[in-house]
Every structure is written in C-alpha cells, then in structure tokens.
Design a protein around this motif. Structure first.
Motif, PDB file in Angstrom:
ATOM      1  N   LYS A  40       0.840  -1.208   0.000  1.00  0.00           N
ATOM      2  CA  LYS A  40       0.000   0.000   0.000  1.00  0.00           C
ATOM      3  C   LYS A  40       0.872   1.255   0.000  1.00  0.00           C
ATOM      4  O   LYS A  40       0.567   2.233  -0.692  1.00  0.00           O
ATOM      5  N   TYR A  41       1.949   1.216   0.769  1.00  0.00           N
ATOM      6  CA  TYR A  41       2.880   2.350   0.797  1.00  0.00           C
ATOM      7  C   TYR A  41       3.461   2.601  -0.591  1.00  0.00           C
ATOM      8  O   TYR A  41       3.465   3.738  -1.080  1.00  0.00           O
ATOM      9  N   TYR A  42       3.937   1.539  -1.239  1.00  0.00           N
ATOM     10  CA  TYR A  42       4.577   1.701  -2.547  1.00  0.00           C
ATOM     11  C   TYR A  42       3.573   2.101  -3.628  1.00  0.00           C
ATOM     12  O   TYR A  42       3.912   2.837  -4.548  1.00  0.00           O
ATOM     13  N   TYR A  43       2.348   1.634  -3.490  1.00  0.00           N
ATOM     14  CA  TYR A  43       1.322   2.049  -4.453  1.00  0.00           C
ATOM     15  C   TYR A  43       1.027   3.540  -4.302  1.00  0.00           C
ATOM     16  O   TYR A  43       0.979   4.284  -5.288  1.00  0.00           O
ATOM     17  N   ASN A  44       0.844   3.984  -3.081  1.00  0.00           N
ATOM     18  CA  ASN A  44       0.532   5.395  -2.836  1.00  0.00           C
ATOM     19  C   ASN A  44       1.692   6.315  -3.189  1.00  0.00           C
ATOM     20  O   ASN A  44       1.484   7.484  -3.516  1.00  0.00           O
ATOM     21  N   GLU A  45       2.928   5.784  -3.150  1.00  0.00           N
ATOM     22  CA  GLU A  45       4.114   6.589  -3.462  1.00  0.00           C
ATOM     23  C   GLU A  45       4.550   6.445  -4.921  1.00  0.00           C
ATOM     24  O   GLU A  45       5.647   6.881  -5.288  1.00  0.00           O
ATOM     25  N   ASP A  46       3.702   5.838  -5.752  1.00  0.00           N
ATOM     26  CA  ASP A  46       3.922   5.752  -7.201  1.00  0.00           C
ATOM     27  C   ASP A  46       5.137   4.924  -7.611  1.00  0.00           C
ATOM     28  O   ASP A  46       5.794   5.207  -8.612  1.00  0.00           O
ATOM     29  N   TYR A  47       5.441   3.893  -6.854  1.00  0.00           N
ATOM     30  CA  TYR A  47       6.498   2.960  -7.246  1.00  0.00           C
ATOM     31  C   TYR A  47       5.956   1.967  -8.278  1.00  0.00           C
ATOM     32  O   TYR A  47       4.763   1.645  -8.283  1.00  0.00           O
ATOM     33  N   THR A  48       6.842   1.461  -9.111  1.00  0.00           N
ATOM     34  CA  THR A  48       6.553   0.292  -9.938  1.00  0.00           C
ATOM     35  C   THR A  48       6.995  -0.940  -9.174  1.00  0.00           C
ATOM     36  O   THR A  48       8.124  -1.001  -8.665  1.00  0.00           O
ATOM     37  N   TYR A  49       6.105  -1.907  -9.049  1.00  0.00           N
ATOM     38  CA  TYR A  49       6.393  -3.134  -8.307  1.00  0.00           C
ATOM     39  C   TYR A  49       6.967  -4.189  -9.251  1.00  0.00           C
ATOM     40  O   TYR A  49       6.335  -4.549 -10.252  1.00  0.00           O
ATOM     41  N   LEU A  60      -4.764  -5.681  -4.545  1.00  0.00           N
ATOM     42  CA  LEU A  60      -3.818  -4.571  -4.486  1.00  0.00           C
ATOM     43  C   LEU A  60      -2.833  -4.647  -5.646  1.00  0.00           C
ATOM     44  O   LEU A  60      -2.520  -3.631  -6.286  1.00  0.00           O
ATOM     45  N   LEU A  61      -2.346  -5.842  -5.949  1.00  0.00           N
ATOM     46  CA  LEU A  61      -1.467  -6.012  -7.116  1.00  0.00           C
ATOM     47  C   LEU A  61      -2.198  -5.625  -8.396  1.00  0.00           C
ATOM     48  O   LEU A  61      -1.597  -5.092  -9.338  1.00  0.00           O
ATOM     49  N   GLN A  73      -3.225  -2.100 -13.215  1.00  0.00           N
ATOM     50  CA  GLN A  73      -4.087  -1.157 -13.931  1.00  0.00           C
ATOM     51  C   GLN A  73      -3.385   0.168 -14.198  1.00  0.00           C
ATOM     52  O   GLN A  73      -3.756   0.899 -15.122  1.00  0.00           O
ATOM     53  N   LYS A  74      -2.358   0.477 -13.406  1.00  0.00           N
ATOM     54  CA  LYS A  74      -1.584   1.706 -13.589  1.00  0.00           C
ATOM     55  C   LYS A  74      -0.305   1.454 -14.396  1.00  0.00           C
ATOM     56  O   LYS A  74       0.552   2.341 -14.495  1.00  0.00           O
ATOM     57  N   LEU A  86      -8.853 -10.037 -13.748  1.00  0.00           N
ATOM     58  CA  LEU A  86      -7.827  -9.939 -12.720  1.00  0.00           C
ATOM     59  C   LEU A  86      -6.585  -9.282 -13.321  1.00  0.00           C
ATOM     60  O   LEU A  86      -6.336  -8.111 -13.115  1.00  0.00           O
ATOM     61  N   PHE A  87      -5.829 -10.055 -14.104  1.00  0.00           N
ATOM     62  CA  PHE A  87      -4.663  -9.523 -14.806  1.00  0.00           C
ATOM     63  C   PHE A  87      -4.766  -9.859 -16.302  1.00  0.00           C
ATOM     64  O   PHE A  87      -3.961 -10.638 -16.827  1.00  0.00           O
TER      65      PHE A  87
END
Length: 298
Positions: free
Chosen positions: A54-63, A91-92, A97-98, A136-137
């Motif tokens: 959640k932190y990395y999503y909100n901070e615009d990281y690519t996972y 969450l993934l 989607q982004k 899903l993906f």
C-alpha cells in the motif's frame, strides 16, 4: 546447457524497461504466497507485505516481483492461493491497472513461463457473489528477466530470479516440485526443512552465488539483482555488483530493494513495538542508499 548459457539467454531475451532518476521501483521476490495453511510461510508476513505494498502504491512505485511470488510447488493451482490472499491480489491488480506491475517467474512458479497457462489462470477469476468471471490480470506477461536501462547513462540493471545458476531448480524443477508437494510439504508442518531449497542449504547458496558472480565478471561487472536464495546482499561501491533482495518469508519481516532518485537501497519491513505497547509496521533501511552509478565500470 551450463548455468552461464542459461544466464546469457535470460539476459539476451530480457524485457527492456527504460528509466531515469525520477523513476521509482521496488523489488520483492520469494513471497511464496500459499493456501494459508500451516505450510504457507507467506501467511505469517501477509499483513506486513500488504502494508508495504500500500505504501509503494501510494508513493507511485513500480512493483517488480523477481520470481517465486506464488507457491505453485506445494499447491496444485493458483485459484487456491488467490482465495487465501485475495486482498493482496486486488492490491497487485491496482498496480497492474496503472502499468506499474512487472512480473518475473522463478522455479516455484515456473509454470508461468507458459503464456497459455498465465492466460488461463490469471486473466480472470470467478466472483462467487455474482457467479461471473471478473478481470484480474488480463493480458499480463511474465518474463524470465528484465533489464532496466537508464535513459542518460545507459547503465543496465539486470533483474532475474537466479535459479538459472541452480541446475535442479531450473532443469530438474519438476522433480523438485514432486518431492516438495508429496514429501516435504507434510513434513514442513512439523518443522522439517526442505533440503531442495537453497534458502535452507548454505553450501548450495554459496555455489549459486559463485556461478552468478562468474557471469557478472564475464560481463564487465553487470549490475545484477536476484532472489532465490532468500539471502539479502548489498555490495559496497567498487565490489562485484551482485545484489539480492532477500525474501518475504523471513521470520516476522520482509526484505526488498528500492531504486529511487538514482540510488539503490536495501530495506526491511517489520513489526515494531512503540513506547505505549502499540504494534506498528515500520520500514527500516538495512543498506544504502548508494548511487547506482557507483557500480559503473570504466
């Protein structure tokens, strides 16, 4: 077919992703998401992992997941894993989607190297409330390796799982899968470790790292990040550029690597106790940040 040949092939066929100093990546591997049974090592750290994501999503990281995300040796199919950890996959899905989700297959999810298997199992899932298939993906692609290539310096960061340097977990993965599924999963419940895993076999870890180091030397100290052995590794500037993001199944913590602002950092997420006795999940820097350009050979 030698380990050097397999590493060469992975590099030559790697997906190329262009990046710059404004890009932000987080690298995790070896989540081993399972069925939430006693044999599911991921279940112990699920809340830590979910909070970190959640932190990395909100901070615009690519996972970027460097293999062994799903535990498909112990479990027969993805659906069982999805039902056990649906909130994680939702969450993934937001990352996907982004266009901020990059997936690499490892030995425990090597079935994902088959695009047909991926399409059949990961494109949709059955919503039991409506009785309908839900995306899903859709059209997701798994890669054996990824190369991050800097737009200005042209420095490359080679990402892969690392089992290319492990004969039995690459060529003989079906044999190891059979042994784990039939023999070691039941024994794991009573605390007997799986000897096929380099994460639980120190001598095998050293052998795997030695083979990958040899490849890095033969390729002008190619900046390389792996998982597989579960052993975090962060060299000093000027040393051989072999990094390891660790795993998400450490006791009560997960480790990963961040690449941000032209720097690389080894981090850990864990549960900490505050002065008033409240438990909270915190991010801890283990090594770095270090400039990625400090590992460019002249």
């Amino acid at each position: 077919m030698s380990s050097q040949f397999r590493l060469d092939r992975a590099y030559q066929n790697a997906k190329i992703i262009s990046f710059d100093d404004s890009s932000k990546f987080v690298l995790f591997s070896d989540c081993h998401r399972g069925d939430n049974s006693f044999a599911d090592d991921f279940a112990n750290n699920r809340n830590i992992y979910f909070h970190a994501l959640k932190y990395y999503y909100n901070e615009d990281y690519t996972y970027c997941e460097l293999g062994d995300g799903d535990e498909l040796w112990e479990n027969l199919n993805f659906e069982t894993i999805f039902r056990a950890h649906k909130n994680v996959y939702e969450l993934l899905q937001l990352f996907y989607q982004k266009n901020r989700l990059e997936m690499i297959w490892g030995n425990h999810d090597m079935v994902y190297r088959d695009p047909k298997y991926v399409k059949k199992n990961l494109s949709t899932y059955l919503d039991h409330k409506t009785g309908k298939e839900v995306p899903l993906f859709p059209n997701i692609k798994y890669n054996e390796a990824i190369v991050l290539r800097h737009q200005e310096t042209e420095q490359e960061i080679f990402l892969l799982h690392g089992h290319q340097a492990d004969f039995m977990n690459y060529i003989g993965w079906r044999i190891n899968r059979f042994l784990v599924r039939i023999l070691w999963k039941p024994l794991q419940v009573v605390g007997i470790a799986d000897p096929t895993s380099p994460a639980k076999n120190y001598k095998e870890t050293i052998r795997i790292e030695r083979r990958i180091k040899k490849w890095i030397i033969n390729n002008k100290n190619k900046f390389t990040v792996i998982g597989h052995t579960h052993r975090p590794r962060f060299p000093e500037a000027g040393e051989l550029a072999l990094f390891n993001d660790g795993s998400c199944v450490h006791p009560r913590s997960i480790t990963g690597i961040e690449i941000e602002n032209g720097h690389i950092t080894l981090i850990k997420w864990q549960i900490s106790t505050t002065e008033d006795g409240t438990l909270k999940i915190i991010r801890v820097i283990l090594e770095g940040p270090q400039k990625t350009t400090d590992f460019i050979t002249q």
